[in-house]
Design an enzyme around this catalytic site. Structure first.
Site, PDB file in Angstrom:
ATOM      1  N   GLU A   1      -6.094  -8.024  -0.347  1.00 21.46           N
ATOM      2  CA  GLU A   1      -6.620  -8.218   1.186  1.00 21.46           C
ATOM      3  C   GLU A   1      -8.234  -7.797   1.217  1.00 21.46           C
ATOM      4  O   GLU A   1      -8.692  -7.118   0.289  1.00 21.46           O
ATOM      5  CB  GLU A   1      -5.996  -6.891   2.011  1.00 21.46           C
ATOM      6  CG  GLU A   1      -4.395  -7.227   2.163  1.00 21.46           C
ATOM      7  CD  GLU A   1      -4.033  -6.153   2.919  1.00 21.46           C
ATOM      8  OE1 GLU A   1      -4.642  -5.505   3.491  1.00 21.46           O
ATOM      9  OE2 GLU A   1      -2.703  -6.132   3.084  1.00 21.46           O
TER      10      GLU A   1
ATOM     11  N   GLU B   1       0.850  -1.078  -0.222  1.00 17.39           N
ATOM     12  CA  GLU B   1      -0.021  -0.083  -0.147  1.00 17.39           C
ATOM     13  C   GLU B   1       0.928   1.246  -0.057  1.00 17.39           C
ATOM     14  O   GLU B   1       0.799   1.924   1.101  1.00 17.39           O
ATOM     15  CB  GLU B   1      -0.804  -0.018   1.459  1.00 17.39           C
ATOM     16  CG  GLU B   1      -2.077  -1.232   1.176  1.00 17.39           C
ATOM     17  CD  GLU B   1      -3.162  -1.075   2.343  1.00 17.39           C
ATOM     18  OE1 GLU B   1      -2.940  -0.304   3.212  1.00 17.39           O
ATOM     19  OE2 GLU B   1      -4.151  -1.837   2.187  1.00 17.39           O
TER      20      GLU B   1
HETATM   21  C1  GLA Z   1      -4.111  -2.577   5.285  1.00 16.30           C
HETATM   22  C2  GLA Z   1      -2.650  -3.348   5.045  1.00 16.30           C
HETATM   23  C3  GLA Z   1      -3.057  -4.567   6.169  1.00 16.30           C
HETATM   24  C4  GLA Z   1      -3.778  -4.271   7.432  1.00 16.30           C
HETATM   25  C5  GLA Z   1      -5.089  -3.911   6.721  1.00 16.30           C
HETATM   26  C6  GLA Z   1      -6.145  -3.718   8.137  1.00 16.30           C
HETATM   27  O1  GLA Z   1      -4.651  -2.908   4.009  1.00 16.30           O
HETATM   28  O2  GLA Z   1      -2.353  -3.544   4.049  1.00 16.30           O
HETATM   29  O3  GLA Z   1      -1.472  -4.818   6.532  1.00 16.30           O
HETATM   30  O4  GLA Z   1      -3.062  -3.306   8.010  1.00 16.30           O
HETATM   31  O5  GLA Z   1      -5.073  -2.777   6.243  1.00 16.30           O
HETATM   32  O6  GLA Z   1      -7.304  -3.647   7.565  1.00 16.30           O
END
Ligand code: GLA
Length: 689
Positions: free
Chosen positions: A327, A178
């Site tokens: 995710e 991210e």
């Molecule tokens: C982000 C991060 C993860 C985690 C999630 C929690 O997407 O990439 O590592 O912290 O948030 O929602």
């Protein structure tokens, strides 16, 4: 004789030894290829004793999970001191997963540098806009432009690639995590100034294109150029964003190059982006990747299929092909104001909504919470005690359904007759100068996307330079920054018979975020045979009447004029500020087989639905499946063996959908002419008309 016998004995001994090696290396992964539609999870083996791994992997296997994402954030474990690498544990984790038929995606750990690194090289820590340097103890504390950080990041990525680049159970790579936080330190500023020099060549050119004679903003030396993120010269603001995009691209390339050099061509390289997040131009950063992937979180509330669907389609548009959900939330998150759980059945509906939009993988974050650390409250599939939480059974159901539908969905992808043009330049440009504080450029995109998707049942979201001839209808809401190259692409599209619809604020700015010297839509005004005479930010909505029925324009109204005899008025403003009264709010012009339309009003829900119907009708856009009850989402995926329709009921009541022809019910079995969908119900249907 003896010699022959002993050579035979030697041969069989060698054969047995080879067989033993092959057998010990044989894993379930080696026997079965990864399924076409796959469930996955983020797994952090470094947080648990190795003696526990097998139990976790067995539970994953029972849930139908075929992919674990490992390694991201584990830098302190991989390189406990500078240059001393320990990847054996990760190798054992990947091997253990493969024994359970679970493939791995390796994340490079560079979003979380170890304490020794930032202590020894403090310049690798980013500096925020107020001048504060980050410190250890969180993540994303690194400086994305810092050469030392890049050197160390490249080395760890290289070690990983050397170790796993040819592992048969490793499917691919996720670089970092991210991308978001940037640095405002003095070295980054110098890099920005050098970047400007490379782009503009001379200060005379830069000064002219930014019109710096305004407010004595003239730049005499490159090192006088500041970093500004708001309230600055629009040319400077846009340049900074472009620099940030290029810097993330080179940050990524730094790792990507070593991974490519040492890995099998079959292993993909991706990164996980964040849907609507606009911190950088994703079209720039995605150029070098093989696959687009994003992290799909609802946060507070429930699945909004329009807002979330747009983010899926946007991500699909980065590479113009199927993507991954790297995710997504197993029930709830820990970072929203209220971290409510999704309803029972909603996680499953959300998974199928993703597959419908073209995802091939849905991966949960995360498998089990670390016992300590910042995210203890986040949703998981296992509890702190290591046994399944209630949602595990729903994940298991999804896993079973993916296994059933996988063979039918294999090789299918999304195809649309309608495209929405999306541009980061334009989103930023409007956002910096909203002119009406409530004018959200993302909401403008959504206002078109929702009704158009409901009518056509499939929409692509693409960047404005994309070749457009495959689309019957191309809609550009808020295409504020219009370069000559984009204008050319759009003119060609219309001349070749396409229908281009421009929304409010389109064609106002040039490539440097300067005003176009013509009125909106700038270089497209001649083709339109009309233009924007004046724009008005609105306190109160303005009445509308015409082809899209009686309605209202909120937030903004553009007074249009007609310049060509064959340009038609579609909609007019009612009584308002005197200037707008009775004046055109939407106009259209046929150009050969093509058409160009300009909508100067922010149409309310009903008027926008009517406008979308009109756009579809004049452009010959048909719903992919046919009419369905409100709240039932239809997602077609096309392949050589036919079309698969995924249906998800996101309405508040049970629904029955009559099908236009008999279709195979992939999940339940049987041939159906109608299908009953409970709340959050899902159907996967295949068949041809
Ligand atoms: C982000 C991060 C993860 C985690 C999630 C929690 O997407 O990439 O590592 O912290 O948030 O929602």
């Amino acid at each position: 004789m003896d010699r022959i016998a002993s050579s035979q004995r030697l041969k069989s001994a060698i054969w047995l030894a080879v067989a033993a090696i092959v057998l010990s290396a044989t894993t379930l992964c080696a026997q079965t290829p990864p399924p076409p539609i796959m469930l996955g999870t983020a797994w952090y083996p470094e947080q648990w004793p190795e003696s526990r791994w097998d139990a976790d992997l067995a539970l994953m296997q029972q849930a139908g999970i075929y992919m674990v994402r490992v390694g991201e954030f584990a830098w302190s474990r991989m390189e406990p001191s500078e240059g001393h690498y320990d990847l054996d544990w990760l190798d054992r984790a990947v091997t253990a997963a493969a024994k359970h038929g679970i493939y791995s995606v390796i994340g490079t750990p560079t979003a979380a540098p170890p304490a020794w690194l930032t202590q020894k090289y403090p310049e690798t820590l980013r500096v925020d806009e107020e001048g504060h340097r980050a410190e250890h103890g969180n993540r994303q504390q690194f400086n994305f432009a810092n050469p030392k950080y890049r050197e160390l990041a490249r080395k760890i990525a290289e070690q990983l690639a050397l170790r796993f680049g040819h592992s048969p159970s490793v499917l691919g790579w996720q670089i970092d995590n991210e991308y978001s936080d940037i640095s405002f330190d003095s070295d980054t500023k110098t890099q920005f100034q050098q970047w400007l020099k490379a782009r503009y060549g001379t200060l005379d050119n830069l000064n002219a294109r930014w019109t710096t004679s305004y407010w004595s903003e003239t730049i005499f030396d490159w090192d006088q150029i500041p970093i500004q993120t708001r309230d600055g010269n629009p040319g400077l603001l846009l340049s900074w964003k472009r620099f940030v995009s290029d810097t993330w691209r080179s940050y990524q390339k730094n790792q990507l190059e070593v991974i490519r050099a040492h890995s099998d061509a079959k292993q993909f390289i991706t990164t996980n982006t964040m849907g609507w997040f606009d911190g950088f131009d994703h079209y720039v950063v995605e150029k070098d990747l093989d696959l687009a992937a994003w992290d799909d979180y609802v946060g507070q509330g429930h699945l909004d299929p329009v807002k979330n669907g747009f983010a899926h389609d946007l991500t699909r548009g980065f590479k113009g092909k199927n993507f991954w959900i790297m995710e997504t939330q197993p029930g709830s998150v820990n970072w929203a104001p209220i971290n409510n759980s999704l309803d029972r059945g909603e996680v499953r509906a959300m998974a199928w909504h993703a597959i419908g939009h073209g995802a091939d993988v849905v991966s949960y974050w995360q498998w089990r919470s670390a016992l300590n650390g910042q995210e203890q409250y986040h949703g998981t599939l296992l509890g702190a005690d290591g046994t399944p939480v209630p949602l595990y059974a729903e994940a298991q159901q999804i896993g079973q359904e993916f296994a059933k539908a996988g063979p039918v969905l294999a090789g299918t992808s999304v195809k649309s007759e309608v495209a929405i043009l999306h541009s980061y330049d334009s989103r930023w440009a409007i956002d910096w100068q909203r002119h009406n504080k409530n004018y959200d450029p993302a909401a403008e995109l959504i206002s078109y996307y929702g009704p158009l998707r409901a009518i056509s049942q499939s929409v692509d979201v693409v960047e404005p330079l994309t070749p457009l001839s495959q689309y019957k209808l191309v809609v550009a809401p808020g295409l504020n920054v219009l370069s000559d190259a984009v204008a050319k692409n759009l003119v060609e599209y219309v001349r070749q018979g396409g229908h281009l619809v421009l929304g409010q604020r389109s064609g106002m700015k040039d490539e440097d975020n300067g005003l176009q010297p013509q009125r909106q839509p700038g270089p497209l005004a001649d083709l339109l045979g009309g233009r924007v005479e004046q724009y008005y930010a609105l306190v109160d909505p303005v009445a509308l009447e015409g082809k899209f029925g009686v309605g209202q324009s909120k937030l903004w109204a553009e007074l249009l004029s007609v310049k060509a005899p064959d340009t038609e008025v579609l909609e007019r403003y009612g009584k308002s500020n005197g200037w707008l009264d009775g004046k055109p709010a939407a106009i259209t012009r046929k150009i050969g087989k093509g058409r160009i339309t300009y909508i100067g009003a922010w149409l309310d829900g009903a008027a926008m639905t009517a406008a979308a119907k009109w756009m579809a009708e004049v452009s010959n856009v048909k719903p992919a499946l046919g009419t369905v009850p409100d709240g039932v989402e239809v997602y077609p995926r096309y392949g050589n063996r036919g079309t698969v329709y995924i249906l998800v009921n996101l309405s508040k009541t049970e629904q029955t959908v009559s099908l236009p022809f008999a279709m195979n019910d992939v999940l339940e079995g049987g041939s159906k002419l109608s299908i009953r969908l409970p709340i959050y119900g899902v159907a996967v249907l295949s068949g041809e008309r």
